[in-house]
Write an enzyme that holds these catalytic residues in place. Structure first.
Site, PDB file in Angstrom:
ATOM      1  N   HIS A  11      24.437  94.168  59.777  1.00 38.98           N
ATOM      2  CA  HIS A  11      25.026  93.591  60.995  1.00 38.98           C
ATOM      3  C   HIS A  11      26.499  93.281  60.757  1.00 38.98           C
ATOM      4  O   HIS A  11      26.863  92.226  60.232  1.00 38.98           O
ATOM      5  CB  HIS A  11      24.249  92.312  61.358  1.00 38.98           C
ATOM      6  CG  HIS A  11      24.599  91.759  62.698  1.00 38.98           C
ATOM      7  ND1 HIS A  11      23.652  91.538  63.685  1.00 38.98           N
ATOM      8  CD2 HIS A  11      25.783  91.378  63.230  1.00 38.98           C
ATOM      9  CE1 HIS A  11      24.258  91.023  64.754  1.00 38.98           C
ATOM     10  NE2 HIS A  11      25.546  90.921  64.499  1.00 38.98           N
ATOM     11  N   HIS A  13      30.290  94.188  62.892  1.00 35.81           N
ATOM     12  CA  HIS A  13      31.019  94.853  63.978  1.00 35.81           C
ATOM     13  C   HIS A  13      32.263  95.485  63.376  1.00 35.81           C
ATOM     14  O   HIS A  13      33.146  94.756  62.864  1.00 35.81           O
ATOM     15  CB  HIS A  13      31.371  93.836  65.061  1.00 35.81           C
ATOM     16  CG  HIS A  13      30.165  93.219  65.691  1.00 35.81           C
ATOM     17  ND1 HIS A  13      29.592  93.696  66.847  1.00 35.81           N
ATOM     18  CD2 HIS A  13      29.379  92.191  65.281  1.00 35.81           C
ATOM     19  CE1 HIS A  13      28.519  92.971  67.135  1.00 35.81           C
ATOM     20  NE2 HIS A  13      28.364  92.066  66.198  1.00 35.81           N
ATOM     21  N   HIS A 189      21.203  92.054  69.972  1.00 30.93           N
ATOM     22  CA  HIS A 189      21.650  90.676  69.749  1.00 30.93           C
ATOM     23  C   HIS A 189      20.826  89.772  70.651  1.00 30.93           C
ATOM     24  O   HIS A 189      20.781  89.984  71.874  1.00 30.93           O
ATOM     25  CB  HIS A 189      23.121  90.514  70.140  1.00 30.93           C
ATOM     26  CG  HIS A 189      24.096  90.961  69.102  1.00 30.93           C
ATOM     27  ND1 HIS A 189      24.210  92.268  68.700  1.00 30.93           N
ATOM     28  CD2 HIS A 189      25.020  90.273  68.385  1.00 30.93           C
ATOM     29  CE1 HIS A 189      25.167  92.370  67.787  1.00 30.93           C
ATOM     30  NE2 HIS A 189      25.670  91.170  67.566  1.00 30.93           N
ATOM     31  N   GLU A 192      21.269  83.907  69.745  1.00 34.61           N
ATOM     32  CA  GLU A 192      22.496  83.389  69.122  1.00 34.61           C
ATOM     33  C   GLU A 192      23.115  82.358  70.065  1.00 34.61           C
ATOM     34  O   GLU A 192      23.070  81.171  69.799  1.00 34.61           O
ATOM     35  CB  GLU A 192      23.461  84.539  68.833  1.00 34.61           C
ATOM     36  CG  GLU A 192      24.797  84.103  68.279  1.00 34.61           C
ATOM     37  CD  GLU A 192      25.837  85.220  68.321  1.00 34.61           C
ATOM     38  OE1 GLU A 192      25.733  86.146  69.158  1.00 34.61           O
ATOM     39  OE2 GLU A 192      26.762  85.152  67.492  1.00 34.61           O
ATOM     40  N   ASP A 270      28.633  89.789  60.099  1.00 31.99           N
ATOM     41  CA  ASP A 270      28.891  89.852  61.559  1.00 31.99           C
ATOM     42  C   ASP A 270      30.357  90.213  61.851  1.00 31.99           C
ATOM     43  O   ASP A 270      30.664  91.350  62.189  1.00 31.99           O
ATOM     44  CB  ASP A 270      28.521  88.511  62.189  1.00 31.99           C
ATOM     45  CG  ASP A 270      28.274  88.604  63.689  1.00 31.99           C
ATOM     46  OD1 ASP A 270      28.115  87.545  64.319  1.00 31.99           O
ATOM     47  OD2 ASP A 270      28.257  89.718  64.230  1.00 31.99           O
ATOM     48  N   ASP A 271      31.261  89.230  61.726  1.00 32.21           N
ATOM     49  CA  ASP A 271      32.686  89.440  62.021  1.00 32.21           C
ATOM     50  C   ASP A 271      33.497  88.660  60.987  1.00 32.21           C
ATOM     51  O   ASP A 271      34.064  87.603  61.289  1.00 32.21           O
ATOM     52  CB  ASP A 271      33.037  88.915  63.425  1.00 32.21           C
ATOM     53  CG  ASP A 271      32.139  89.480  64.504  1.00 32.21           C
ATOM     54  OD1 ASP A 271      31.143  88.792  64.875  1.00 32.21           O
ATOM     55  OD2 ASP A 271      32.397  90.604  64.955  1.00 32.21           O
TER      56      ASP A 271
END
Ligand SMILES: Nc1ncnc2[nH]cnc12
Ligand SMILES: [Zn+2]
Length: 322
Positions: A11, A13, A189, A192, A270-271
């Protein structure tokens, strides 16, 4: 120390995989002013909406196939140096097109970067195409149709990301049917920014192999037991959840509860630069702040490889490496 552990990531991006230094060099290359979004070497945001504004501004600085090849190669090299043998990249043709590239060229650039990283450091990687939820069902379906056309053999999955509170999961089931019918791995997703009902809808209506986050399922223990029984893998991103205030701190994060209840969980960033984290840091935090042993962390890496959207021969080769 978890530096020596083998790792895997499901996961991430891609546009958020760019270190800030690379984003700033892209800004210099294109003469873009990123000062509203980056100050003192850090992104400036205070909630999910302003985080996505920073994300979109940084993503717009990657405009050519070579820019995306550099981005993919840079990120995969970084996680390989941290011990990763495998990484999946969430890629968003909508972002590529809004940056001025065709979706095909966007994917071709990323694919080239993935091949360069594999040649350089051996890391295996795949792409998961993202439909952006807050762009609406039509655009998510268009992303699914694009992915279903299998424009590159390294595309092996479909996902929906973006504003989880936009619309209902039911609005997007056709997109997931298109992707599933094309043989793509399915993740979504959920759980969250929205609560347990969002996860329940994802489980019931999309029937995913994996869920991105899924952590607010903790609000309904029967749902957690159901996820464990169904073997749905949670792509857990603790650093992201704390940064976006899904939970107040690592000690109160439900990862340990999920693990103890037999839910299949994996660790992801994630980011990373937005959340002051990295794949390496997620493993280290899981050990030092959440009490996971090396054996438990290795089990999460194994879970990630068992849930990876890859062919069985590649899976067997990767599992033999950890
Ligand atoms: N954490 C996140 N949740 C939903 N959409 C995203 N896009 C990039 N990061 C995201
Ligand atoms: Zn995400």
């Amino acid at each position: 120390m978890t530096a020596k552990l083998k790792k895997a990531e499901l996961h991430l991006h891609l546009e958020a995989g760019a270190p800030i230094s690379l984003v700033l060099s892209q800004a210099a290359k294109y003469g873009a002013d990123m000062s509203p979004f980056i100050r003192d070497g850090a992104y400036v945001w205070h909630d999910f909406t302003t985080f996505i504004h920073c994300y979109d501004a940084a993503a717009a600085l990657f405009k050519t196939e070579e820019d995306f090849a550099l981005l993919a190669e840079t990120y995969l090299t970084e996680i390989s140096d941290a011990g990763a043998v495998y990484g999946e990249l969430f890629v968003s043709p909508d972002h590529g097109v809004s940056a001025g590239l065709s979706a095909q060229a966007y994917i071709a650039g990323i694919s080239e970067g993935m091949k360069r990283a594999k040649a350089k450091c051996g890391i295996e990687s795949r792409m998961v195409v993202i439909g952006v939820r807050h762009l609406g069902a039509e655009r998510v379906e268009a992303a699914a149709k694009f992915a279903a056309g299998r424009p590159d053999p390294l595309i092996t999955g479909f996902n929906m990301a973006g504003e989880e509170r936009f619309g209902k999961v039911a609005d997007f089931t056709r997109a997931f049917d298109i992707a599933r019918d094309a043989g793509l791995g399915i993740t979504i997703h959920a759980g969250e920014l929205a609560g347990a009902q969002s996860v329940r809808d994802a489980v019931d209506l999309v029937r995913p192999a994996r869920i991105g986050h899924g952590v607010r399922a903790i609000e309904d223990m029967d749902l957690v037991r159901r996820i464990a029984d169904l073997g749905i893998v949670l792509e857990v991103c603790p650093g992201s959840n704390i940064a976006l205030k899904v939970f107040p701190d690592f000690e109160s994060h439900p990862l340990r509860t999920f693990f103890g209840m037999g839910v299949k969980v994996t660790l992801n960033s994630d980011d990373p630069p937005y959340f002051d984290t990295s794949l390496a840091k997620e493993y280290e935090i899981a050990k030092t702040r959440m009490g996971f042993s090396d054996a438990e962390l290795n089990a999460m890496t194994r879970t990630a490889l068992e849930a990876a959207f890859v062919d069985e021969a590649t899976r067997a080769r990767l599992l033999a490496m950890i």
